[in-house]
Design an enzyme around this catalytic site. Structure first.
Site, mmCIF file in Angstrom:
data_model
loop_
_atom_site.group_PDB
_atom_site.id
_atom_site.type_symbol
_atom_site.label_atom_id
_atom_site.label_comp_id
_atom_site.label_asym_id
_atom_site.label_seq_id
_atom_site.Cartn_x
_atom_site.Cartn_y
_atom_site.Cartn_z
ATOM 1 C CB SER A 1 24.658 -15.032 26.132
ATOM 2 O OG SER A 1 23.156 -15.361 25.820
ATOM 3 C CB THR B 1 27.017 -13.499 22.591
ATOM 4 O OG1 THR B 1 28.073 -13.776 23.353
ATOM 5 C CG2 THR B 1 26.164 -14.695 22.299
ATOM 6 C CG ASP C 1 29.467 4.199 27.515
ATOM 7 O OD1 ASP C 1 30.459 3.873 28.369
ATOM 8 O OD2 ASP C 1 29.078 3.264 26.738
ATOM 9 N NE ARG D 1 24.619 -10.508 29.139
ATOM 10 C CZ ARG D 1 24.526 -10.604 27.945
ATOM 11 N NH1 ARG D 1 23.349 -9.995 27.075
ATOM 12 N NH2 ARG D 1 25.717 -10.868 27.178
ATOM 13 C CG ASP E 1 14.692 -8.983 24.681
ATOM 14 O OD1 ASP E 1 13.815 -9.782 24.199
ATOM 15 O OD2 ASP E 1 15.993 -9.202 24.393
ATOM 16 C CD GLU F 1 17.149 -13.681 30.172
ATOM 17 O OE1 GLU F 1 18.215 -14.359 29.554
ATOM 18 O OE2 GLU F 1 17.000 -12.242 30.060
ATOM 19 C CG HIS G 1 18.330 -12.692 26.229
ATOM 20 N ND1 HIS G 1 18.821 -12.992 27.463
ATOM 21 C CD2 HIS G 1 19.020 -11.887 25.405
ATOM 22 C CE1 HIS G 1 20.149 -12.405 27.259
ATOM 23 N NE2 HIS G 1 20.231 -11.742 25.864
ATOM 24 N N GLY H 1 18.286 -9.645 19.782
ATOM 25 C CA GLY H 1 19.333 -9.943 18.793
ATOM 26 C C GLY H 1 19.056 -10.916 18.132
ATOM 27 C CE1 TYR H 2 18.951 -15.778 20.143
ATOM 28 C CE2 TYR H 2 17.165 -16.915 19.664
ATOM 29 C CZ TYR H 2 18.470 -16.815 20.609
ATOM 30 O OH TYR H 2 18.883 -17.842 21.269
#
Length: 383
Positions: A45, A67, A147, A208, A232, A237, A254, A257-258
């Protein structure tokens, strides 16, 4: 074939070495000159793939991002050039959901509340938001989904209004970055929205950084008017506004998701997409390369309550580790990216098998653990 791969895409050499000449590059610093002879480009990303980056390249056939987000890819430009594109939707949804779960359990202990007494509004009900919903709903929380695009598209789930979002005890953001259009998400939480939240609420952002106006957040924070914050992702960034840090209860760079498993899933999805594009046989899967987790089996002998759940989850992932490291490393030059590049191995809950009674298995499975029915034997005592 020249395949250019972000150096931080895990196990790239193992997956792609059969496809051609591999060239690893820094995703943040890659230039148009470096990619002049690329046939395949695989990014994360942090790399903006657009005409500026690809202006010198005449050979490109395939672009992939490991991603779920695609806002860093100019897909219109790729389509105009006839370049195939693939992403990895849902690859890290489990990892992000477990980040949220770990964070909420930390806050629940710090603030002395029970999760199933709280309501949570999940903003964004795609792959990641749905994974968060599954876990928190299993815990008995009052979960609401927001949503509008999915609701208008005919999704049959029940959705709430934005007013209901702002009234929830906890708000968790899981939307893509969308600029303009009917439902933009950039600064969805601007000064006007943020000022409607109270210090008793919790706001988590693992989507984001641009979804929250960070300057407006700082202004309110300095007045003591923000909710409890878990961030996060950040605007600008890796050059984030460090003045925000003292007001953020859990802060990370960030990495929600790591997990190793989620990142490997993204690599495998790109590998499969490239094999399909090149009409080559798929030879590898993640299981060929990933190793067994260091802690992979435990046995429990009581009902799963909140303290026990916290202990189980933090055997695998305790978000406080990343928060502490981040606050220390952010002062260093390139500290934000350095922590991401050198991120300590983190596994997902599925790598831990929990031996428990059959009645506990359903909850544990919904939370993401592997389970096994524990043999119940009667103990005998000699006196």
């Amino acid at each position: 074939m020249n395949i250019y791969i972000d150096e931080n895409i895990p196990y790239a050499r193992d997956f792609f070495t059969d496809h051609g000449n591999l060239h690893l590059f820094s995703g943040r610093k890659v230039s148009a000159e470096q990619l002049i002879d690329a046939d395949v480009l695989l990014v994360r990303s942090i790399t903006q793939v657009n005409e500026k980056l690809l202006r010198l390249n005449k050979n490109l056939k395939f672009v992939g991002t490991a991603t779920i987000g695609t806002d860093h890819i100019d897909q219109t430009y790729l389509k105009k050039r006839g370049v195939a594109f693939s992403s990895a939707p849902g690859c890290n949804k489990v990892s992000v959901a477990e980040y949220i779960l770990s964070s909420l359990l930390v806050l629940a202990e710090q603030k002395q509340f029970i999760l199933n007494d709280k309501s949570i509004a999940i903003v964004g009900a795609g792959n990641t938001g749905s994974a968060v919903y599954q876990r928190l709903n299993a815990l008995g929380m009052n979960c609401k989904l927001y949503d509008p695009p999915l609701e208008l598209a005919g999704d049959k789930r029940q959705f709430c209004t934005f007013k209901e979002v702002l009234e929830a005890d906890i708000i968790s953001l899981h939307v893509p970055k969308v600029v303009g259009g009917e439902f933009p998400t950039v600064h969805l939480f601007d000064q006007q929205v943020l000022s409607q939240l109270s210090p008793r609420q919790i706001l988590l952002n693992a989507s984001r950084g641009d979804v929250i106006d960070n300057q407006a957040l700082l202004t309110l924070a300095e007045q003591g008017l923000t909710p409890i914050l878990v961030l996060d992702v950040w605007e600008n960034e890796p050059q984030i506004n460090q003045q925000l840090l003292p007001y953020v209860t859990i802060a990370t760079p960030h990495i929600a998701g790591y997990s190793l498993d989620g990142r490997l899933r993204g690599t495998e999805m790109l590998y499969q997409a490239l094999c399909d594009f090149l009409q080559l046989k798929v030879k590898h899967t993640t299981s060929d390369f990933v190793h067994r987790a260091a802690i992979n089996r435990v046995s429990i002998s009581q009902k799963v309550d909140q303290p026990l759940l916290k202990s189980l989850i933090h055997l695998i992932f305790d978000v406080r580790r990343d928060d502490a490291l981040f606050r220390e490393m952010i002062e260093q030059v390139d500290g934000f990216d350095t922590m991401r590049k050198t991120y300590q191995e983190r596994r997902e809950l599925s790598t831990l098998t929990v031996d428990s009674s059959a009645e506990q298995n359903t909850l544990l499975q919904l939370l993401g653990f592997s389970t096994n029915v524990q043999n119940e034997t009667k103990e005998t005592h000699e006196i």
